[in-house]
Write a protein that holds these residues in place. Structure first.
Motif, mmCIF file in Angstrom:
data_model
loop_
_atom_site.group_PDB
_atom_site.id
_atom_site.type_symbol
_atom_site.label_atom_id
_atom_site.label_comp_id
_atom_site.label_asym_id
_atom_site.label_seq_id
_atom_site.Cartn_x
_atom_site.Cartn_y
_atom_site.Cartn_z
ATOM 1 N N VAL A 173 2.994 -5.456 -5.202
ATOM 2 C CA VAL A 173 1.850 -5.295 -3.748
ATOM 3 C C VAL A 173 2.152 -4.133 -3.029
ATOM 4 C CG1 VAL A 173 1.495 -6.268 -1.682
ATOM 5 C CG2 VAL A 173 1.653 -7.457 -4.086
ATOM 6 N N ALA A 174 3.177 -3.792 -2.783
ATOM 7 C CA ALA A 174 4.693 -2.575 -2.004
ATOM 8 C C ALA A 174 3.707 -1.207 -2.724
ATOM 9 C CB ALA A 174 5.770 -2.525 -1.645
ATOM 10 N N LEU A 175 3.519 -1.392 -3.511
ATOM 11 C CA LEU A 175 3.337 0.045 -4.721
ATOM 12 C C LEU A 175 1.561 0.222 -4.369
ATOM 13 C CD1 LEU A 175 4.664 2.539 -6.115
ATOM 14 C CD2 LEU A 175 3.924 0.364 -8.122
ATOM 15 N N GLN A 176 0.981 -1.006 -3.780
ATOM 16 C CA GLN A 176 -0.459 -1.105 -4.017
ATOM 17 C C GLN A 176 -1.349 -0.545 -2.499
ATOM 18 O OE1 GLN A 176 -2.253 -3.971 -5.553
ATOM 19 N NE2 GLN A 176 -1.554 -4.337 -6.684
ATOM 20 N N LYS A 177 0.085 -0.755 -1.575
ATOM 21 C CA LYS A 177 0.286 -0.385 -0.255
ATOM 22 C C LYS A 177 0.379 0.705 0.137
ATOM 23 C CE LYS A 177 -0.666 -5.628 1.668
ATOM 24 N NZ LYS A 177 1.149 -6.575 2.347
ATOM 25 N N LYS A 178 1.161 1.777 -1.048
ATOM 26 C CA LYS A 178 1.911 3.787 -0.409
ATOM 27 C C LYS A 178 1.006 3.645 -0.479
ATOM 28 C CE LYS A 178 6.035 4.538 -2.053
ATOM 29 N NZ LYS A 178 7.177 4.539 -2.975
ATOM 30 N N LYS A 179 0.700 4.806 0.484
ATOM 31 C CA LYS A 179 -0.651 5.957 0.817
ATOM 32 C C LYS A 179 -0.229 6.738 -0.017
ATOM 33 C CE LYS A 179 -1.821 5.012 4.830
ATOM 34 N NZ LYS A 179 -3.380 5.254 5.795
#
Length: 89
Positions: free
Chosen positions: A83-89
């Protein structure tokens, strides 16, 4: 006795290496999912999907004679990372 322990540790090392390779492959797919979700304006976290996945892991843990707690803790970390990776720009 020491040779047996060394051999067993080498087997663990090989498995750990395979786990890391699979984790890297998983991250590659997560990045593709991130791109898809951004193109289609979807949230990083899908609660319905997450619940389905957790249920599957619990069942699989029992089938493999693993503790549900261990499997859940591992996959919670993996999921939070995704999830954190997906939220990264």
């Amino acid at each position: 006795m020491k040779n047996e322990l060394k051999t067993l540790r080498e087997q663990i090392d090989e498995i750990d290496n395979e786990i890391l390779i699979l984790f890297a492959k998983r991250n590659s797919i997560v990045k593709k999912i991130k791109d898809y979700k951004r193109e289609h304006d979807l949230p990083a976290r899908d609660e319905k999907r997450w619940q389905q996945v957790k249920d599957t892991w619990r069942k699989k843990a029992h089938q493999l004679d693993l503790t549900e707690d261990l499997v859940e803790r591992i996959y919670n970390l993996i999921h939070e990372h995704a999830v954190a990776l997906q939220k990264k720009k």
